[in-house]
Design a protein around this motif. Structure first.
Motif, PDB file in Angstrom:
ATOM      1  N   ALA A 166       0.852  -1.187   0.000  1.00  0.00           N
ATOM      2  CA  ALA A 166       0.000   0.000   0.000  1.00  0.00           C
ATOM      3  C   ALA A 166       0.889   1.239   0.000  1.00  0.00           C
ATOM      4  O   ALA A 166       1.748   1.408   0.869  1.00  0.00           O
ATOM      5  CB  ALA A 166      -0.919  -0.004   1.218  1.00  0.00           C
ATOM      6  N   LEU A 167       0.688   2.096  -0.988  1.00  0.00           N
ATOM      7  CA  LEU A 167       1.432   3.348  -1.104  1.00  0.00           C
ATOM      8  C   LEU A 167       0.564   4.331  -1.867  1.00  0.00           C
ATOM      9  O   LEU A 167      -0.463   3.959  -2.433  1.00  0.00           O
ATOM     10  CB  LEU A 167       2.781   3.134  -1.793  1.00  0.00           C
ATOM     11  CG  LEU A 167       2.847   2.914  -3.321  1.00  0.00           C
ATOM     12  CD1 LEU A 167       4.307   2.889  -3.781  1.00  0.00           C
ATOM     13  CD2 LEU A 167       2.130   1.671  -3.777  1.00  0.00           C
ATOM     14  N   SER A 168       0.947   5.598  -1.877  1.00  0.00           N
ATOM     15  CA  SER A 168       0.105   6.566  -2.571  1.00  0.00           C
ATOM     16  C   SER A 168       0.347   6.506  -4.069  1.00  0.00           C
ATOM     17  O   SER A 168       1.393   6.046  -4.548  1.00  0.00           O
ATOM     18  CB  SER A 168       0.371   7.985  -2.050  1.00  0.00           C
ATOM     19  OG  SER A 168       1.591   8.488  -2.548  1.00  0.00           O
ATOM     20  N   ALA A 169      -0.647   6.984  -4.816  1.00  0.00           N
ATOM     21  CA  ALA A 169      -0.504   7.046  -6.273  1.00  0.00           C
ATOM     22  C   ALA A 169       0.689   7.922  -6.641  1.00  0.00           C
ATOM     23  O   ALA A 169       1.437   7.620  -7.587  1.00  0.00           O
ATOM     24  CB  ALA A 169      -1.794   7.591  -6.891  1.00  0.00           C
ATOM     25  N   LYS A 170       0.893   8.992  -5.891  1.00  0.00           N
ATOM     26  CA  LYS A 170       2.037   9.882  -6.112  1.00  0.00           C
ATOM     27  C   LYS A 170       3.351   9.136  -5.891  1.00  0.00           C
ATOM     28  O   LYS A 170       4.305   9.280  -6.668  1.00  0.00           O
ATOM     29  CB  LYS A 170       1.926  11.068  -5.145  1.00  0.00           C
ATOM     30  CG  LYS A 170       3.029  12.092  -5.227  1.00  0.00           C
ATOM     31  CD  LYS A 170       2.764  13.214  -4.220  1.00  0.00           C
ATOM     32  CE  LYS A 170       3.835  14.277  -4.279  1.00  0.00           C
ATOM     33  NZ  LYS A 170       3.561  15.378  -3.321  1.00  0.00           N
ATOM     34  N   ALA A 171       3.407   8.310  -4.858  1.00  0.00           N
ATOM     35  CA  ALA A 171       4.617   7.539  -4.559  1.00  0.00           C
ATOM     36  C   ALA A 171       4.914   6.526  -5.655  1.00  0.00           C
ATOM     37  O   ALA A 171       6.058   6.376  -6.103  1.00  0.00           O
ATOM     38  CB  ALA A 171       4.460   6.833  -3.214  1.00  0.00           C
ATOM     39  N   LEU A 172       3.878   5.813  -6.089  1.00  0.00           N
ATOM     40  CA  LEU A 172       4.081   4.810  -7.132  1.00  0.00           C
ATOM     41  C   LEU A 172       4.569   5.457  -8.426  1.00  0.00           C
ATOM     42  O   LEU A 172       5.459   4.936  -9.105  1.00  0.00           O
ATOM     43  CB  LEU A 172       2.785   4.034  -7.386  1.00  0.00           C
ATOM     44  CG  LEU A 172       2.869   2.915  -8.425  1.00  0.00           C
ATOM     45  CD1 LEU A 172       3.912   1.866  -8.040  1.00  0.00           C
ATOM     46  CD2 LEU A 172       1.510   2.248  -8.618  1.00  0.00           C
ATOM     47  N   LYS A 173       4.012   6.615  -8.757  1.00  0.00           N
ATOM     48  CA  LYS A 173       4.420   7.329  -9.968  1.00  0.00           C
ATOM     49  C   LYS A 173       5.890   7.735  -9.901  1.00  0.00           C
ATOM     50  O   LYS A 173       6.571   7.832 -10.925  1.00  0.00           O
ATOM     51  CB  LYS A 173       3.528   8.563 -10.152  1.00  0.00           C
ATOM     52  CG  LYS A 173       3.716   9.272 -11.486  1.00  0.00           C
ATOM     53  CD  LYS A 173       2.747  10.423 -11.621  1.00  0.00           C
ATOM     54  CE  LYS A 173       2.956  11.153 -12.952  1.00  0.00           C
ATOM     55  NZ  LYS A 173       2.040  12.318 -13.083  1.00  0.00           N
ATOM     56  N   ALA A 174       6.402   7.963  -8.682  1.00  0.00           N
ATOM     57  CA  ALA A 174       7.788   8.399  -8.514  1.00  0.00           C
ATOM     58  C   ALA A 174       8.794   7.252  -8.634  1.00  0.00           C
ATOM     59  O   ALA A 174       9.992   7.490  -8.820  1.00  0.00           O
ATOM     60  CB  ALA A 174       7.953   9.084  -7.159  1.00  0.00           C
ATOM     61  N   LEU A 175       8.326   6.004  -8.513  1.00  0.00           N
ATOM     62  CA  LEU A 175       9.239   4.857  -8.576  1.00  0.00           C
ATOM     63  C   LEU A 175       9.601   4.529 -10.024  1.00  0.00           C
ATOM     64  O   LEU A 175       8.796   4.683 -10.936  1.00  0.00           O
ATOM     65  CB  LEU A 175       8.592   3.636  -7.916  1.00  0.00           C
ATOM     66  CG  LEU A 175       8.394   3.702  -6.403  1.00  0.00           C
ATOM     67  CD1 LEU A 175       7.611   2.490  -5.911  1.00  0.00           C
ATOM     68  CD2 LEU A 175       9.729   3.801  -5.664  1.00  0.00           C
ATOM     69  N   ARG A 176      10.822   4.046 -10.211  1.00  0.00           N
ATOM     70  CA  ARG A 176      11.274   3.628 -11.537  1.00  0.00           C
ATOM     71  C   ARG A 176      10.765   2.222 -11.855  1.00  0.00           C
ATOM     72  O   ARG A 176      10.494   1.429 -10.934  1.00  0.00           O
ATOM     73  CB  ARG A 176      12.804   3.625 -11.620  1.00  0.00           C
ATOM     74  CG  ARG A 176      13.462   4.969 -11.382  1.00  0.00           C
ATOM     75  CD  ARG A 176      14.941   4.902 -11.746  1.00  0.00           C
ATOM     76  NE  ARG A 176      15.615   3.765 -11.123  1.00  0.00           N
ATOM     77  CZ  ARG A 176      16.269   3.804  -9.962  1.00  0.00           C
ATOM     78  NH1 ARG A 176      16.333   4.936  -9.279  1.00  0.00           N
ATOM     79  NH2 ARG A 176      16.857   2.723  -9.472  1.00  0.00           N
ATOM     80  N   PRO A 177      10.667   1.869 -13.130  1.00  0.00           N
ATOM     81  CA  PRO A 177      10.211   0.521 -13.499  1.00  0.00           C
ATOM     82  C   PRO A 177      11.050  -0.594 -12.870  1.00  0.00           C
ATOM     83  O   PRO A 177      10.499  -1.623 -12.460  1.00  0.00           O
ATOM     84  CB  PRO A 177      10.330   0.522 -15.026  1.00  0.00           C
ATOM     85  CG  PRO A 177      10.167   1.955 -15.421  1.00  0.00           C
ATOM     86  CD  PRO A 177      10.821   2.740 -14.317  1.00  0.00           C
ATOM     87  N   ASP A 178      12.372  -0.410 -12.775  1.00  0.00           N
ATOM     88  CA  ASP A 178      13.209  -1.466 -12.183  1.00  0.00           C
ATOM     89  C   ASP A 178      12.926  -1.642 -10.700  1.00  0.00           C
ATOM     90  O   ASP A 178      12.979  -2.755 -10.173  1.00  0.00           O
ATOM     91  CB  ASP A 178      14.697  -1.186 -12.417  1.00  0.00           C
ATOM     92  CG  ASP A 178      15.155   0.117 -11.781  1.00  0.00           C
ATOM     93  OD1 ASP A 178      14.581   1.179 -12.112  1.00  0.00           O
ATOM     94  OD2 ASP A 178      16.091   0.093 -10.944  1.00  0.00           O
ATOM     95  N   GLN A 179      12.602  -0.548 -10.011  1.00  0.00           N
ATOM     96  CA  GLN A 179      12.263  -0.639  -8.585  1.00  0.00           C
ATOM     97  C   GLN A 179      10.905  -1.328  -8.397  1.00  0.00           C
ATOM     98  O   GLN A 179      10.752  -2.175  -7.509  1.00  0.00           O
ATOM     99  CB  GLN A 179      12.233   0.771  -7.980  1.00  0.00           C
ATOM    100  CG  GLN A 179      13.597   1.468  -7.977  1.00  0.00           C
ATOM    101  CD  GLN A 179      13.492   2.937  -7.607  1.00  0.00           C
ATOM    102  OE1 GLN A 179      12.529   3.616  -7.983  1.00  0.00           O
ATOM    103  NE2 GLN A 179      14.470   3.431  -6.865  1.00  0.00           N
ATOM    104  N   ILE A 180       9.957  -0.969  -9.243  1.00  0.00           N
ATOM    105  CA  ILE A 180       8.636  -1.601  -9.173  1.00  0.00           C
ATOM    106  C   ILE A 180       8.746  -3.092  -9.451  1.00  0.00           C
ATOM    107  O   ILE A 180       8.076  -3.918  -8.815  1.00  0.00           O
ATOM    108  CB  ILE A 180       7.669  -0.921 -10.164  1.00  0.00           C
ATOM    109  CG1 ILE A 180       7.416   0.528  -9.741  1.00  0.00           C
ATOM    110  CG2 ILE A 180       6.344  -1.682 -10.250  1.00  0.00           C
ATOM    111  CD1 ILE A 180       6.664   1.354 -10.763  1.00  0.00           C
ATOM    112  N   SER A 181       9.636  -3.460 -10.384  1.00  0.00           N
ATOM    113  CA  SER A 181       9.819  -4.873 -10.736  1.00  0.00           C
ATOM    114  C   SER A 181      10.281  -5.685  -9.533  1.00  0.00           C
ATOM    115  O   SER A 181       9.821  -6.818  -9.322  1.00  0.00           O
ATOM    116  CB  SER A 181      10.824  -4.987 -11.880  1.00  0.00           C
ATOM    117  OG  SER A 181      11.080  -6.339 -12.181  1.00  0.00           O
ATOM    118  N   ILE A 182      11.174  -5.121  -8.715  1.00  0.00           N
ATOM    119  CA  ILE A 182      11.639  -5.828  -7.511  1.00  0.00           C
ATOM    120  C   ILE A 182      10.482  -6.031  -6.536  1.00  0.00           C
ATOM    121  O   ILE A 182      10.292  -7.112  -5.976  1.00  0.00           O
ATOM    122  CB  ILE A 182      12.802  -5.052  -6.840  1.00  0.00           C
ATOM    123  CG1 ILE A 182      14.032  -5.052  -7.751  1.00  0.00           C
ATOM    124  CG2 ILE A 182      13.139  -5.667  -5.479  1.00  0.00           C
ATOM    125  CD1 ILE A 182      15.153  -4.143  -7.273  1.00  0.00           C
TER     126      ILE A 182
END
Length: 309
Positions: free
Chosen positions: A254-270
């Motif tokens: 659970a995180l904010s939409a703003k936070a998720l938008k700030a993450l890079r694709p490689d970080q999201i992949s992990i």
């Protein structure tokens, strides 16, 4: 799929009179809203809150919602600072730094925990406010429930003597460090710069002032089997560290939409190798200086079996 780190239930407080807290503005650099409460701002915050509850519910997370109808508790939407729960049936109640935040403590919340979950004891540290001491729960401490480490930024929200006392009571090892933001200001709560999941950890290592301590923190996270996702100061300013892993139908972050938008694709992949990102849209609430992690008081207690006549 369940995890000691990722609770399957949370407590949330619906804010009926949302506004930014004037008593915390001096050291919370994340506050951007002025302290004037307007009906339109409060209505937006309420709508965001209800949307967040609905999203969590759809993901299979149990949400216990309490209404805050008073006007004297502007930060009530952030309950993770005044209590925490722990496996084995333990609950801690904390002393708060700002005077108006002390009014957030609610014994009806503790009574619900006792009714619906197995609670063995409640350790109440709040009386230590009279001695000028504060330890603001899982804002001041980011707890590794698996490795039993309490990561804590030095601040006026985390008294070192009280931290030691908490760690002794609850069987955590304190790991304390100094941290500053990109502008050189002290970080006031640990959970703005880091969040720990079951198999990964989000953290801005650059904000840890001492290079040797920075390396030690990274090493401890890796020793507990986690992949370290090193965040930038810019990502932290978008609340990317203020996230909480939960267990619903599956593990989610659970995180904010703003936070998720700030993450890079490689970080999201992990993250996605262990948990599904679950964005909550809360831009108005974030102007008060906290994000999704602050809104969620995780319940690390065993549910009581309901008996019906």
């Amino acid at each position: 799929m369940t995890s000691l780190q990722a609770p399957s239930a949370v407590v949330m407080i619906r804010p009926h009179h949302f506004r930014s807290n004037p008593e915390t503005q001096a050291d919370n650099a994340f506050q951007t809203l002025d302290n004037v409460s307007t009906e339109s701002v409060a209505a937006k915050a309420m709508a965001e809150f209800d949307g967040a509850v609905e999203t969590l519910d759809r993901a299979g997370v149990t949400v216990h919602v309490f209404d805050d109808t008073g006007t004297g508790t502007p930060d009530s939407v952030f309950p993770n600072n005044w209590f925490s729960t722990h496996a084995g049936g333990h609950v801690a109640v904390y002393p708060m730094f700002a005077e108006n935040r002390r009014k957030e403590r609610r014994w009806d919340v503790i009574e619900l925990l006792k009714r619906d979950y197995r609670v063995q004891d409640v350790i109440d540290y709040s009386g230590l406010e009279q001695d000028g001491l504060s330890l603001e729960g899982t804002g001041a401490m980011v707890l590794d429930h698996i490795g039993r480490i309490a990561y804590t930024v030095k601040s006026n929200r985390a008294d070192p003597v009280l931290l030691e006392r908490f760690c002794t009571h609850f069987n955590f090892e304190p790991m304390v460090f100094e941290a500053k933001d990109a502008a050189g200001r002290d970080v006031y709560h640990t959970n703005v710069l880091m969040g720990i999941g079951t198999e990964y950890a989000l953290i801005c290592l650059d904000m840890i002032v001492d290079p040797a301590r920075r390396a030690e923190v990274a090493a401890r996270l890796e020793e507990t089997g986690r992949r370290v996702i090193d965040l930038t100061a810019e990502q932290i300013s978008n609340f990317a560290g203020n996230a909480l892993e939960l267990t619903g139908g599956k593990r989610v972050l659970a995180l904010s939409a703003k936070a998720l938008k700030a993450l890079r694709p490689d970080q999201i992949s992990i993250i996605e190798q262990s948990a599904e990102p679950l964005p909550l849209t809360i831009p108005t609430i974030e102007t008060a200086g906290g994000s999704v992690r602050c809104m969620l008081a995780g319940i690390h207690l065993s549910p009581r079996e309901r008996t019906f006549a």
